[in-house]
Write a protein that holds these residues in place. Sequence first.
Motif, short mmCIF file in Angstrom:
data_model
loop_
_atom_site.label_atom_id
_atom_site.label_comp_id
_atom_site.label_asym_id
_atom_site.label_seq_id
_atom_site.Cartn_x
_atom_site.Cartn_y
_atom_site.Cartn_z
N THR A 241 0.84 -1.20 0.00
CA THR A 241 0.00 0.00 0.00
C THR A 241 0.87 1.25 0.00
OG1 THR A 241 -1.61 -1.23 1.33
CG2 THR A 241 -1.92 1.16 1.14
N PRO A 242 0.79 2.08 -1.05
CA PRO A 242 1.59 3.31 -1.10
C PRO A 242 1.26 4.25 0.05
CG PRO A 242 0.67 2.78 -3.26
CD PRO A 242 0.01 1.87 -2.28
N HIS A 243 2.22 5.03 0.46
CA HIS A 243 2.03 5.93 1.61
C HIS A 243 0.93 6.96 1.37
CE1 HIS A 243 6.24 5.12 3.54
NE2 HIS A 243 5.44 4.07 3.56
N ASP A 244 0.73 7.39 0.13
CA ASP A 244 -0.32 8.38 -0.10
C ASP A 244 -1.70 7.79 0.15
OD1 ASP A 244 -0.14 6.74 -2.33
OD2 ASP A 244 -0.68 8.32 -3.74
N ILE A 245 -1.87 6.50 -0.11
CA ILE A 245 -3.14 5.84 0.21
C ILE A 245 -3.28 5.67 1.70
CG2 ILE A 245 -4.43 3.69 0.00
CD1 ILE A 245 -3.48 3.49 -2.86
N VAL A 246 -2.21 5.29 2.39
CA VAL A 246 -2.25 5.14 3.85
C VAL A 246 -2.64 6.47 4.50
CG1 VAL A 246 -0.95 4.53 5.91
CG2 VAL A 246 -0.55 3.30 3.78
N ARG A 247 -2.14 7.57 3.96
CA ARG A 247 -2.50 8.88 4.51
C ARG A 247 -3.97 9.21 4.25
NH1 ARG A 247 2.42 10.18 1.69
NH2 ARG A 247 4.19 10.32 3.15
N ALA A 248 -4.53 8.67 3.15
CA ALA A 248 -5.89 9.04 2.75
C ALA A 248 -6.97 8.27 3.48
CB ALA A 248 -6.05 8.84 1.24
N VAL A 249 -6.67 7.06 3.97
CA VAL A 249 -7.70 6.24 4.59
C VAL A 249 -7.94 6.69 6.03
CG1 VAL A 249 -7.19 4.26 3.13
CG2 VAL A 249 -6.03 4.47 5.33
N SER A 250 -8.98 6.13 6.64
CA SER A 250 -9.32 6.49 8.01
C SER A 250 -8.30 5.97 8.99
CB SER A 250 -10.70 5.92 8.36
OG SER A 250 -10.63 4.50 8.49
N GLU A 251 -8.33 6.51 10.20
CA GLU A 251 -7.41 6.05 11.24
C GLU A 251 -7.64 4.58 11.57
OE1 GLU A 251 -4.45 5.81 14.08
OE2 GLU A 251 -4.79 7.26 12.47
N ASP A 252 -8.90 4.12 11.54
CA ASP A 252 -9.17 2.71 11.79
C ASP A 252 -8.46 1.83 10.77
OD1 ASP A 252 -10.83 2.66 14.09
OD2 ASP A 252 -12.57 3.26 12.91
N ILE A 253 -8.58 2.18 9.49
CA ILE A 253 -7.94 1.37 8.45
C ILE A 253 -6.43 1.48 8.54
CG2 ILE A 253 -7.66 1.08 5.96
CD1 ILE A 253 -10.53 1.95 5.60
N ARG A 254 -5.93 2.69 8.78
CA ARG A 254 -4.48 2.89 8.89
C ARG A 254 -3.90 1.98 9.98
NH1 ARG A 254 -4.66 8.05 9.93
NH2 ARG A 254 -4.93 8.52 7.72
N ARG A 255 -4.57 1.94 11.11
CA ARG A 255 -4.11 1.10 12.21
C ARG A 255 -4.12 -0.37 11.80
NH1 ARG A 255 -7.77 2.65 15.43
NH2 ARG A 255 -9.21 0.93 15.10
N MET A 256 -5.18 -0.80 11.08
CA MET A 256 -5.30 -2.21 10.70
C MET A 256 -4.35 -2.59 9.57
SD MET A 256 -9.35 -3.11 11.14
CE MET A 256 -9.99 -1.79 10.09
N LEU A 257 -3.85 -1.62 8.83
CA LEU A 257 -2.85 -1.91 7.80
C LEU A 257 -1.49 -2.21 8.40
CD1 LEU A 257 -3.68 0.76 5.06
CD2 LEU A 257 -4.07 -1.71 4.94
N GLY A 258 -1.32 -1.93 9.68
CA GLY A 258 -0.06 -2.21 10.35
C GLY A 258 0.67 -0.97 10.82
N TYR A 259 0.05 0.20 10.68
CA TYR A 259 0.66 1.43 11.19
C TYR A 259 0.24 1.62 12.64
CZ TYR A 259 2.32 2.34 6.53
OH TYR A 259 2.98 2.23 5.33
N SER A 260 0.65 0.64 13.44
CA SER A 260 0.30 0.58 14.86
C SER A 260 1.34 -0.31 15.53
CB SER A 260 -1.11 0.00 15.04
OG SER A 260 -1.22 -1.27 14.41
#
Length: 286
Positions: A241-260
């Motif tokens: 997942t490119p960083h620009d998409i990670v920045r665009a999604v919600s905090e819930d999704i960002r956390r579940m993508l592994g940015y936690s």
Amino acid sequence: MGAEVSSVVDLAGDLAGRYRRTESSGGTVDPAVAQADLDAVLRDGYVILADLLTPEELAEIRREVRPLLDRTGRNNFEGHATQRVYSLLNKTRSCDRVVAHPRVLALLDRLLMPNYLLSMIQAINITPGEAAQMLHTDDGFYPLPRPRKALSAATIWAVDDFTAENGATDIVLGSHAWGNRLPADTDERVPVVMPAGSCVFFLGTLWHGGGANHSPAPRLALTAQYCEPWLRPQEAFTLSTPHDIVRAVSEDIRRMLGYSIHPPFIGQVNGMHPKRLLKTDVPEDD
């Protein structure tokens, strides 16, 4: 992750400095509703959550996903007459609501440890003539003996109505509580019949499979799967997942993508919180 550690006990908590653990939007769901959903899942292995998507949301999903359905499966498991699209978050924002619906997160909050991860998100379109998929469990590839607590959970969302004729997902009732036994020919496959906009939520230990499509029309669905934060997901979203998409999604999704971070420091990058990768102004000690 700059929080100071003063004892071994501290290692069980959140060591992040700037990026402390965020709360799930599952907390917005009426606790009585969430408890009823949980009771059904623990009893039966699954629960049908009806009418969670609006007609407008369904129309947007169909409009965005159907043009992506350009290939069929490569083996009997994927289905030679079944179309699949992986990495949906990289291709459309129309499915974000499915990944992080509060009703689903409320269940995950009660079943899995905090900062659970998204393991897979894909579209599945079963076309006419497809045979029934082999029965399987979604966390069977984790090599821990059964019976045991589920290590994962999944949702399958009906974008088209699910019927007994068009390939509705089949489940084996009570199989979430089995030990190491496998399904037998005498075990009945029960189709999950539900209207478009609904989803079936089930434990990773439940035996299930896509149904045969005897109808003249395809059956489109989305599936989002989740796992414990200490397990490796099926898809390496931090790579795909490119960083620009990670920045665009919600905090819930960002956390579940592994940015936690799963305490004390599972998921760190170079000794720091992975959210640091999304910004350029974060101090080195965060």
